[in-house]
Write a protein that holds these residues in place. Structure first.
Motif, mmCIF file in Angstrom:
data_model
loop_
_atom_site.group_PDB
_atom_site.id
_atom_site.type_symbol
_atom_site.label_atom_id
_atom_site.label_comp_id
_atom_site.label_asym_id
_atom_site.label_seq_id
_atom_site.Cartn_x
_atom_site.Cartn_y
_atom_site.Cartn_z
ATOM 1 N N ASP A 1 -7.254 -4.249 -9.623
ATOM 2 C CA ASP A 1 -7.365 -2.954 -8.944
ATOM 3 C C ASP A 1 -6.231 -2.758 -7.941
ATOM 4 N N ALA A 2 -5.872 -3.832 -7.234
ATOM 5 C CA ALA A 2 -4.786 -3.733 -6.253
ATOM 6 C C ALA A 2 -3.465 -3.394 -6.932
ATOM 7 N N VAL A 3 -3.227 -3.970 -8.102
ATOM 8 C CA VAL A 3 -2.010 -3.663 -8.850
ATOM 9 C C VAL A 3 -2.032 -2.215 -9.320
ATOM 10 N N ALA A 4 -3.180 -1.792 -9.829
ATOM 11 C CA ALA A 4 -3.293 -0.438 -10.379
ATOM 12 C C ALA A 4 -3.121 0.637 -9.316
ATOM 13 N N THR A 5 -3.470 0.323 -8.066
ATOM 14 C CA THR A 5 -3.436 1.334 -7.004
ATOM 15 C C THR A 5 -2.330 1.079 -5.981
ATOM 16 N N HIS A 6 -1.375 0.209 -6.298
ATOM 17 C CA HIS A 6 -0.323 -0.117 -5.330
ATOM 18 C C HIS A 6 0.516 1.126 -5.007
ATOM 19 N N GLY A 7 1.166 1.081 -3.842
ATOM 20 C CA GLY A 7 1.948 2.240 -3.424
ATOM 21 C C GLY A 7 3.417 1.976 -3.176
ATOM 22 N N CYS A 8 3.842 0.697 -3.213
ATOM 23 C CA CYS A 8 5.253 0.374 -3.001
ATOM 24 C C CYS A 8 5.556 -0.987 -3.586
ATOM 25 N N HIS B 1 0.189 -10.182 5.742
ATOM 26 C CA HIS B 1 0.837 -9.103 6.489
ATOM 27 C C HIS B 1 1.241 -7.946 5.575
ATOM 28 N N GLY B 2 0.303 -7.495 4.761
ATOM 29 C CA GLY B 2 0.499 -6.227 4.068
ATOM 30 C C GLY B 2 0.634 -6.253 2.563
ATOM 31 N N ALA B 3 1.029 -7.383 1.964
ATOM 32 C CA ALA B 3 1.153 -7.428 0.510
ATOM 33 C C ALA B 3 -0.231 -7.481 -0.134
ATOM 34 N N VAL B 4 -0.388 -6.771 -1.257
ATOM 35 C CA VAL B 4 -1.683 -6.754 -1.950
ATOM 36 C C VAL B 4 -1.627 -7.501 -3.273
ATOM 37 N N VAL C 1 4.976 -16.493 0.675
ATOM 38 C CA VAL C 1 3.935 -15.741 -0.032
ATOM 39 C C VAL C 1 2.690 -15.612 0.839
ATOM 40 N N GLN C 2 2.267 -16.725 1.446
ATOM 41 C CA GLN C 2 1.091 -16.695 2.313
ATOM 42 C C GLN C 2 1.292 -15.694 3.457
ATOM 43 N N LYS D 1 0.827 -1.203 0.000
ATOM 44 C CA LYS D 1 0.000 0.000 0.000
ATOM 45 C C LYS D 1 0.864 1.256 0.000
ATOM 46 N N ASP D 2 0.220 2.414 -0.066
ATOM 47 C CA ASP D 2 0.926 3.689 -0.101
ATOM 48 C C ASP D 2 1.875 3.819 1.090
ATOM 49 N N ASN D 3 3.101 4.222 0.780
ATOM 50 C CA ASN D 3 4.116 4.440 1.814
ATOM 51 C C ASN D 3 4.286 3.210 2.705
ATOM 52 N N GLY D 4 4.184 2.017 2.096
ATOM 53 C CA GLY D 4 4.161 0.787 2.888
ATOM 54 C C GLY D 4 5.405 -0.064 2.817
ATOM 55 N N LEU D 5 6.494 0.460 2.232
ATOM 56 C CA LEU D 5 7.685 -0.372 2.080
ATOM 57 C C LEU D 5 8.273 -0.793 3.421
ATOM 58 N N ALA D 6 8.321 0.117 4.375
ATOM 59 C CA ALA D 6 8.894 -0.225 5.684
ATOM 60 C C ALA D 6 8.097 -1.349 6.342
ATOM 61 N N ALA D 7 6.769 -1.301 6.215
ATOM 62 C CA ALA D 7 5.938 -2.351 6.800
ATOM 63 C C ALA D 7 6.150 -3.680 6.081
ATOM 64 N N LEU D 8 6.283 -3.645 4.748
ATOM 65 C CA LEU D 8 6.538 -4.875 4.003
ATOM 66 C C LEU D 8 7.883 -5.473 4.388
ATOM 67 N N LEU D 9 8.898 -4.629 4.532
ATOM 68 C CA LEU D 9 10.214 -5.114 4.944
ATOM 69 C C LEU D 9 10.158 -5.751 6.332
ATOM 70 N N GLN D 10 9.403 -5.144 7.225
ATOM 71 C CA GLN D 10 9.261 -5.702 8.565
ATOM 72 C C GLN D 10 8.592 -7.078 8.497
ATOM 73 N N SER D 11 7.552 -7.206 7.658
ATOM 74 C CA SER D 11 6.892 -8.497 7.485
ATOM 75 C C SER D 11 7.839 -9.514 6.879
#
Length: 292
Positions: free
Chosen positions: A109-116, A147-150, A141-142, A50-60
């Motif tokens: 839609d999730a791909v089109a509106t992704h933020g990171c 935990h945050g991936a769209v 992947v699961q 999601k928008d500005n979500g790279l730090a959260a994805l890295l944490q996951s």
């Protein structure tokens, strides 16, 4: 430790460290593929957040690495905390076309509106470790989807599934691991991470990514009733079904036996350079002039 992880780790130990018992022999592959190259394949995964979500994805991702395999690494230089305008086109090309429910409008839609964007790499694999490693990647992947991936795309073979389909494949992998059924686990990983059919009418259509489960790819050249017309979607799905059938046969009977039974040939993979992720070090099995 969840049941899928426990089952896969136990299975991995039995594959590498011991001989299969007679009661489990039916679930074991007849032989591992012989590598025709020093190259060791690995998974490259693309996760959208999601928008500005790279730090959260890295944490996951770090939490998933701690749980599943410390050999996984994040490509932080290639990742970005902003949308990538190439993703819509890339996912459109990579959506699995074989399973009719591989993706939904919500996934587009999730791909089109992704933020990171986050890229992850698995450890390099041998034929002996490919299925166990790919099963861990499926668990990875699961975890990321929970935990945050769209959206998720396998970059190694260029295949993408929607969230529902990814989770369906994860459930199938969990069931196979719980049942100690390596053949079913390998097939699930192949359906998850290999793409097919790739190619054209002139050169034939093939799989890409069978090396992620320690198998050669399959190439089918074909003859149609009307050579003036391009192959139809139904014909291409017929080719994909044959590719899957041969993949199952190689896993059950062994590569040499499958090649002989199909009057096929096994050769080096000349489709890609040896340092490309799509390169298959186990080769390509070719079926020639199938009549459609």
């Amino acid at each position: 430790m969840n049941s899928m992880r426990r089952g896969i780790l136990a299975f991995f130990g039995s594959l590498v460290l011991s001989r299969p018992s007679p009661s489990r022999a039916a679930s074991q592959p007849p032989a591992f593929a012989a590598s025709r190259s020093s190259y060791k394949p690995r998974h490259v995964l693309c996760f959208l957040g999601k928008d500005n979500g790279l730090a959260a994805l890295l944490q996951s991702a770090r939490a998933a690495i701690a749980q599943f395999d410390h050999g996984f690494t994040a490509d932080e230089d290639g990742s970005q905390n902003e949308p990538d305008d190439r993703m819509v086109r890339s996912f459109n090309i990579c959506w699995d076309r074989v399973n009719p429910d591989a993706y939904e409008e919500a996934d587009e839609d999730a791909v089109a509106t992704h933020g990171c964007v986050l890229y992850m790499l698995s450890p390099p694999m041998t034929a002996e470790t490919a299925v166990a490693t790919s099963a861990k990647v499926l668990m990875f992947v699961q975890y990321m989807l929970d935990h945050g991936a769209v959206a998720v795309k396998g970059e190694t073979s260029g295949v993408a599934h929607g969230v529902r389909r990814w989770k369906e494949l994860c459930a199938q992998g969990r069931s196979a691991a719980d049942s100690d059924d390596l053949l079913a686990l390998a097939k699930t990983c192949r359906l998850a991470f290999a793409r097919r059919p790739i190619g054209d009418d002139a050169e034939g259509m093939a799989s890409v990514g069978n090396h992620l489960v320690g198998l050669p790819d399959v190439l089918v050249t074909f003859v149609r009733k009307d050579e003036q017309q391009p192959s139809t979607n139904d014909e291409q799905l017929e080719i994909a079904a044959l590719i899957d059938e041969i993949g199952d046969q190689m896993a059950h009977e062994g590569i040499a036996a499958a090649v002989a039974a199909r009057h096929a040939t096994l050769s080096d993979d000349t489709r890609y350079d040896e340092d490309e992720y799509k390169f298959n070090p186990f080769g390509v099995v070719t079926i020639r002039d199938k009549k459609l």
